[in-house]
Design a protein around this motif. Structure first.
Motif, PDB file in Angstrom:
ATOM      1  N   LYS A 295      -6.541   0.296   8.565  1.00  0.00           N
ATOM      2  CA  LYS A 295      -5.461   1.189   8.970  1.00  0.00           C
ATOM      3  C   LYS A 295      -5.616   1.628  10.417  1.00  0.00           C
ATOM      4  CE  LYS A 295      -5.710   4.335   5.736  1.00  0.00           C
ATOM      5  NZ  LYS A 295      -5.335   5.548   4.966  1.00  0.00           N
ATOM      6  N   ARG A 296      -6.833   1.956  10.808  1.00  0.00           N
ATOM      7  CA  ARG A 296      -7.060   2.394  12.191  1.00  0.00           C
ATOM      8  C   ARG A 296      -6.783   1.270  13.187  1.00  0.00           C
ATOM      9  NH1 ARG A 296     -11.164   2.073  15.657  1.00  0.00           N
ATOM     10  NH2 ARG A 296     -12.638   1.288  14.097  1.00  0.00           N
ATOM     11  N   LEU A 297      -7.247   0.074  12.869  1.00  0.00           N
ATOM     12  CA  LEU A 297      -7.035  -1.053  13.778  1.00  0.00           C
ATOM     13  C   LEU A 297      -5.558  -1.423  13.883  1.00  0.00           C
ATOM     14  CD1 LEU A 297     -10.058  -3.304  12.693  1.00  0.00           C
ATOM     15  CD2 LEU A 297      -9.823  -2.030  14.842  1.00  0.00           C
ATOM     16  N   LEU A 298      -4.854  -1.337  12.772  1.00  0.00           N
ATOM     17  CA  LEU A 298      -3.423  -1.663  12.783  1.00  0.00           C
ATOM     18  C   LEU A 298      -2.619  -0.616  13.548  1.00  0.00           C
ATOM     19  CD1 LEU A 298      -3.039  -2.817   9.072  1.00  0.00           C
ATOM     20  CD2 LEU A 298      -2.652  -4.263  11.076  1.00  0.00           C
TER      21      LEU A 298
ATOM     22  N   GLU B  34      -5.092  -5.350  18.310  1.00  0.00           N
ATOM     23  CA  GLU B  34      -5.784  -6.501  17.729  1.00  0.00           C
ATOM     24  C   GLU B  34      -4.804  -7.306  16.859  1.00  0.00           C
ATOM     25  OE1 GLU B  34      -8.730  -7.360  18.442  1.00  0.00           O
ATOM     26  OE2 GLU B  34      -9.890  -5.583  19.016  1.00  0.00           O
ATOM     27  N   THR B  35      -4.935  -8.607  16.902  1.00  0.00           N
ATOM     28  CA  THR B  35      -4.096  -9.444  16.051  1.00  0.00           C
ATOM     29  C   THR B  35      -4.515  -9.282  14.592  1.00  0.00           C
ATOM     30  OG1 THR B  35      -5.566 -11.353  16.170  1.00  0.00           O
ATOM     31  CG2 THR B  35      -3.899 -11.132  17.918  1.00  0.00           C
ATOM     32  N   ILE B  36      -3.622  -9.636  13.686  1.00  0.00           N
ATOM     33  CA  ILE B  36      -3.949  -9.566  12.261  1.00  0.00           C
ATOM     34  C   ILE B  36      -5.147 -10.454  11.961  1.00  0.00           C
ATOM     35  CG2 ILE B  36      -3.124  -9.949   9.920  1.00  0.00           C
ATOM     36  CD1 ILE B  36      -1.715  -7.655  11.282  1.00  0.00           C
ATOM     37  N   GLU B  37      -5.194 -11.619  12.597  1.00  0.00           N
ATOM     38  CA  GLU B  37      -6.309 -12.548  12.369  1.00  0.00           C
ATOM     39  C   GLU B  37      -7.634 -11.906  12.783  1.00  0.00           C
ATOM     40  OE1 GLU B  37      -3.461 -13.298  13.795  1.00  0.00           O
ATOM     41  OE2 GLU B  37      -2.621 -14.579  12.210  1.00  0.00           O
ATOM     42  N   GLU B  38      -7.619 -11.185  13.900  1.00  0.00           N
ATOM     43  CA  GLU B  38      -8.849 -10.533  14.355  1.00  0.00           C
ATOM     44  C   GLU B  38      -9.223  -9.390  13.417  1.00  0.00           C
ATOM     45  OE1 GLU B  38     -12.186  -9.890  16.753  1.00  0.00           O
ATOM     46  OE2 GLU B  38     -10.795 -11.573  16.612  1.00  0.00           O
ATOM     47  N   ILE B  39      -8.252  -8.663  12.906  1.00  0.00           N
ATOM     48  CA  ILE B  39      -8.518  -7.562  11.984  1.00  0.00           C
ATOM     49  C   ILE B  39      -9.096  -8.095  10.674  1.00  0.00           C
ATOM     50  CG2 ILE B  39      -7.421  -5.739  10.610  1.00  0.00           C
ATOM     51  CD1 ILE B  39      -5.511  -5.289  12.967  1.00  0.00           C
ATOM     52  N   VAL B  40      -8.624  -9.254  10.262  1.00  0.00           N
ATOM     53  CA  VAL B  40      -9.201  -9.898   9.071  1.00  0.00           C
ATOM     54  C   VAL B  40     -10.701 -10.077   9.266  1.00  0.00           C
ATOM     55  CG1 VAL B  40      -9.290 -12.035   7.728  1.00  0.00           C
ATOM     56  CG2 VAL B  40      -7.074 -11.075   8.392  1.00  0.00           C
ATOM     57  N   PHE B  41     -11.092 -10.562  10.422  1.00  0.00           N
ATOM     58  CA  PHE B  41     -12.509 -10.794  10.717  1.00  0.00           C
ATOM     59  C   PHE B  41     -13.276  -9.478  10.808  1.00  0.00           C
ATOM     60  CE2 PHE B  41     -15.769 -10.940  14.073  1.00  0.00           C
ATOM     61  CZ  PHE B  41     -16.662 -11.823  13.489  1.00  0.00           C
ATOM     62  N   LEU B  42     -12.708  -8.485  11.512  1.00  0.00           N
ATOM     63  CA  LEU B  42     -13.398  -7.212  11.733  1.00  0.00           C
ATOM     64  C   LEU B  42     -13.600  -6.428  10.445  1.00  0.00           C
ATOM     65  CD1 LEU B  42     -11.620  -6.058  15.025  1.00  0.00           C
ATOM     66  CD2 LEU B  42     -13.984  -6.865  14.785  1.00  0.00           C
ATOM     67  N   THR B  43     -12.730  -6.625   9.475  1.00  0.00           N
ATOM     68  CA  THR B  43     -12.879  -5.913   8.196  1.00  0.00           C
ATOM     69  C   THR B  43     -13.697  -6.695   7.178  1.00  0.00           C
ATOM     70  OG1 THR B  43     -10.679  -6.759   7.589  1.00  0.00           O
ATOM     71  CG2 THR B  43     -10.801  -4.501   8.423  1.00  0.00           C
ATOM     72  N   GLY B  44     -14.233  -7.844   7.574  1.00  0.00           N
ATOM     73  CA  GLY B  44     -15.179  -8.565   6.739  1.00  0.00           C
ATOM     74  C   GLY B  44     -14.571  -9.488   5.720  1.00  0.00           C
ATOM     75  N   PHE B  45     -13.298  -9.852   5.887  1.00  0.00           N
ATOM     76  CA  PHE B  45     -12.673 -10.805   4.964  1.00  0.00           C
ATOM     77  C   PHE B  45     -12.823 -12.224   5.510  1.00  0.00           C
ATOM     78  CE2 PHE B  45     -10.618  -6.873   3.742  1.00  0.00           C
ATOM     79  CZ  PHE B  45     -10.488  -6.994   2.364  1.00  0.00           C
ATOM     80  N   SER B  46     -12.957 -13.164   4.604  1.00  0.00           N
ATOM     81  CA  SER B  46     -13.136 -14.555   5.027  1.00  0.00           C
ATOM     82  C   SER B  46     -11.808 -15.284   5.193  1.00  0.00           C
ATOM     83  CB  SER B  46     -14.006 -15.314   4.010  1.00  0.00           C
ATOM     84  OG  SER B  46     -13.413 -15.240   2.714  1.00  0.00           O
ATOM     85  N   GLU B  47     -10.780 -14.801   4.491  1.00  0.00           N
ATOM     86  CA  GLU B  47      -9.483 -15.479   4.539  1.00  0.00           C
ATOM     87  C   GLU B  47      -8.353 -14.465   4.747  1.00  0.00           C
ATOM     88  OE1 GLU B  47      -8.909 -18.641   4.484  1.00  0.00           O
ATOM     89  OE2 GLU B  47     -10.968 -19.304   4.049  1.00  0.00           O
ATOM     90  N   PRO B  48      -7.362 -14.783   5.586  1.00  0.00           N
ATOM     91  CA  PRO B  48      -6.220 -13.879   5.779  1.00  0.00           C
ATOM     92  C   PRO B  48      -5.497 -13.559   4.475  1.00  0.00           C
ATOM     93  CG  PRO B  48      -6.239 -15.559   7.479  1.00  0.00           C
ATOM     94  CD  PRO B  48      -7.294 -15.943   6.488  1.00  0.00           C
ATOM     95  N   SER B  49      -5.370 -14.534   3.600  1.00  0.00           N
ATOM     96  CA  SER B  49      -4.648 -14.303   2.350  1.00  0.00           C
ATOM     97  C   SER B  49      -5.344 -13.241   1.499  1.00  0.00           C
ATOM     98  CB  SER B  49      -4.512 -15.609   1.570  1.00  0.00           C
ATOM     99  OG  SER B  49      -5.804 -16.153   1.279  1.00  0.00           O
ATOM    100  N   THR B  50      -6.688 -13.264   1.506  1.00  0.00           N
ATOM    101  CA  THR B  50      -7.445 -12.265   0.743  1.00  0.00           C
ATOM    102  C   THR B  50      -7.225 -10.870   1.331  1.00  0.00           C
ATOM    103  OG1 THR B  50      -9.130 -13.958   0.342  1.00  0.00           O
ATOM    104  CG2 THR B  50      -9.712 -11.686  -0.188  1.00  0.00           C
ATOM    105  N   PHE B  51      -7.223 -10.787   2.657  1.00  0.00           N
ATOM    106  CA  PHE B  51      -6.978  -9.513   3.335  1.00  0.00           C
ATOM    107  C   PHE B  51      -5.581  -8.994   3.018  1.00  0.00           C
ATOM    108  CE2 PHE B  51      -5.124  -7.453   7.139  1.00  0.00           C
ATOM    109  CZ  PHE B  51      -5.865  -6.286   7.124  1.00  0.00           C
ATOM    110  N   TYR B  52      -4.579  -9.862   3.086  1.00  0.00           N
ATOM    111  CA  TYR B  52      -3.201  -9.459   2.822  1.00  0.00           C
ATOM    112  C   TYR B  52      -3.058  -8.892   1.414  1.00  0.00           C
ATOM    113  CZ  TYR B  52      -0.860 -11.156   7.050  1.00  0.00           C
ATOM    114  OH  TYR B  52      -0.413 -11.313   8.332  1.00  0.00           O
TER     115      TYR B  52
ATOM    116  N   PRO C 267       0.215  -5.629   5.923  1.00  0.00           N
ATOM    117  CA  PRO C 267      -0.366  -5.140   7.171  1.00  0.00           C
ATOM    118  C   PRO C 267       0.663  -4.997   8.287  1.00  0.00           C
ATOM    119  CG  PRO C 267      -1.800  -6.770   6.174  1.00  0.00           C
ATOM    120  CD  PRO C 267      -0.541  -6.766   5.370  1.00  0.00           C
ATOM    121  N   LEU C 268       1.571  -5.965   8.417  1.00  0.00           N
ATOM    122  CA  LEU C 268       2.571  -5.913   9.480  1.00  0.00           C
ATOM    123  C   LEU C 268       3.530  -4.744   9.275  1.00  0.00           C
ATOM    124  CD1 LEU C 268       3.636  -7.190  12.035  1.00  0.00           C
ATOM    125  CD2 LEU C 268       5.062  -8.704  10.630  1.00  0.00           C
ATOM    126  N   ALA C 269       3.956  -4.500   8.040  1.00  0.00           N
ATOM    127  CA  ALA C 269       4.854  -3.376   7.766  1.00  0.00           C
ATOM    128  C   ALA C 269       4.163  -2.048   8.076  1.00  0.00           C
ATOM    129  CB  ALA C 269       5.302  -3.417   6.306  1.00  0.00           C
TER     130      ALA C 269
END
Length: 351
Positions: free
Chosen positions: A289-292, A297-315, A326-328
């Motif tokens: 939430k803070r990064l968004l 930061e791009t969504i892809e970078e936030i996926v990495f920073l929050t420790g997720f391996s895949e964007p789909s898992t993060f979403y 995340p975008l909304a």
């Protein structure tokens, strides 16, 4: 600075004293981000780093340069804390003082209280942990005055200090200090100290009760264990943040860093009504939430920073946590910031 905390009752009583003086406390709540319902929780503890903002706000709202002394004057002598019961149920003032110091953390871990004795006098040292330049003057004033009030009450009026040293610089006027403390004083010392005659240690307690003393000590012990378990949860959160950087925040590594087995750590977290997975998810959600909201930061970078391996898992996880993609969430956060900026600009007087 370490994450020092104070018992919530200290802040609660200060705000109640403000209300009695007719000061608008809503602004105080906002300045330190608290809500009144929190007061109902006897386990509530407040971050000590909020004390500076609290006292700055209180002094500004009251217009009183001695507000620490004046609030301390209107606070109750007895607050119903277990440390106070422990103190009073001890046989003598000295035994109560020494016993209470063993559980001082129940009141605060932002201060260290130490007693030193010589042939004729006793010195109670009060050091503000992590504070510079003598700490916060208004807090020092309020604290020392309340300690003296309690000591005098506990000894049936026999307690009188022979010397007081304040860690903060000398104010322009000391008239109010002389009215409240009525003893030799000095300012700009290394730490706050209260010096008194040693013979006071032998003053019998009017409330001494051996059976209740055992109960109070057990209660204090139980509360100390609860705080230590809360510390463990905070430590796990901190280590999660550190280990997310390399994408390998797991309970086995964290348990090893703390110095216990993962099984034991799971049991302790369960006793606190949480689990490692809950703490990990909570940390990731707050970070996302803070990064968004606050970064580009791009969504892809936030996926990495929050420790997720895949964007789909993060979403999927973020949608489960917030009910939004995340975008909304990012778009809503930007819209809220724009509304605030527009509202502020509309109140700016034309040049």
């Amino acid at each position: 600075m370490a994450d020092f905390k104070d018992a919530g009752v200290m802040l609660k009583l200060a705000i109640m004293a403000l209300e009695k003086q007719g000061i608008d406390t809503e602004q105080v709540y906002k300045s330190i981000n608290i809500q009144k319902p929190q007061w109902q929780d006897p386990t509530w503890r407040t971050p000590h780093n909020g004390q500076t903002k609290f006292w700055e706000t209180v002094e500004t709202l009251s217009g009183d340069p001695f507000i620490g002394l004046h609030l301390g004057e209107h606070m109750p002598v007895f607050r119903g804390q277990v440390v106070e019961y422990l103190f009073l149920s001890s046989p003598t003032f000295g035994e109560g003082l020494r016993r209470a110091l063993g559980y001082q953390r129940l009141l605060t871990d932002a201060m260290s209280f130490v007693v030193n004795e010589d042939d004729h006098t006793v010195t109670l040292q009060i050091k503000m942990n992590g504070s510079e330049n003598g700490g916060i003057r208004q807090l020092n004033d309020c604290l020392l005055l309340n300690i003296l009030k309690f000591f005098k009450w506990a000894t049936d009026g026999k307690f009188h200090p022979v010397n007081i040293k304040f860690a903060h610089p000398r104010p322009e006027s000391v008239t109010e200090y002389l009215r409240f403390f009525a003893c030799p004083m000095s300012f700009d010392n290394v730490i706050n100290t209260i010096e008194f005659e040693k013979e006071l240690l032998d003053t019998p307690s009017l409330h001494a009760e051996p059976d209740l003393l055992k109960l109070h000590e057990q209660c204090a012990h139980d509360q100390m264990q609860r705080i230590e378990r809360q510390d463990l949860v905070s430590q796990v959160r901190q280590l999660i943040g550190e280990m997310l950087d390399d994408g390998n925040a797991n309970i086995e590594r964290i348990a090893q860093r703390i110095g216990m087995s993962s099984r034991h750590l799971r049991r302790l977290l369960d006793e606190q009504g949480t689990s490692f997975n809950q703490l990990l998810a909570g940390y990731r959600f707050q970070l996302a939430k803070r990064l968004l909201a606050d970064t580009k930061e791009t969504i892809e970078e936030i996926v990495f920073l929050t420790g997720f391996s895949e964007p789909s898992t993060f979403y999927r996880a973020f949608k489960r946590w917030s009910g939004q993609t995340p975008l909304a969430y990012r778009n809503d956060a930007k819209a809220k910031l724009k509304d605030i900026a527009d509202a502020q600009s509309s109140h700016v007087e034309p040049a």
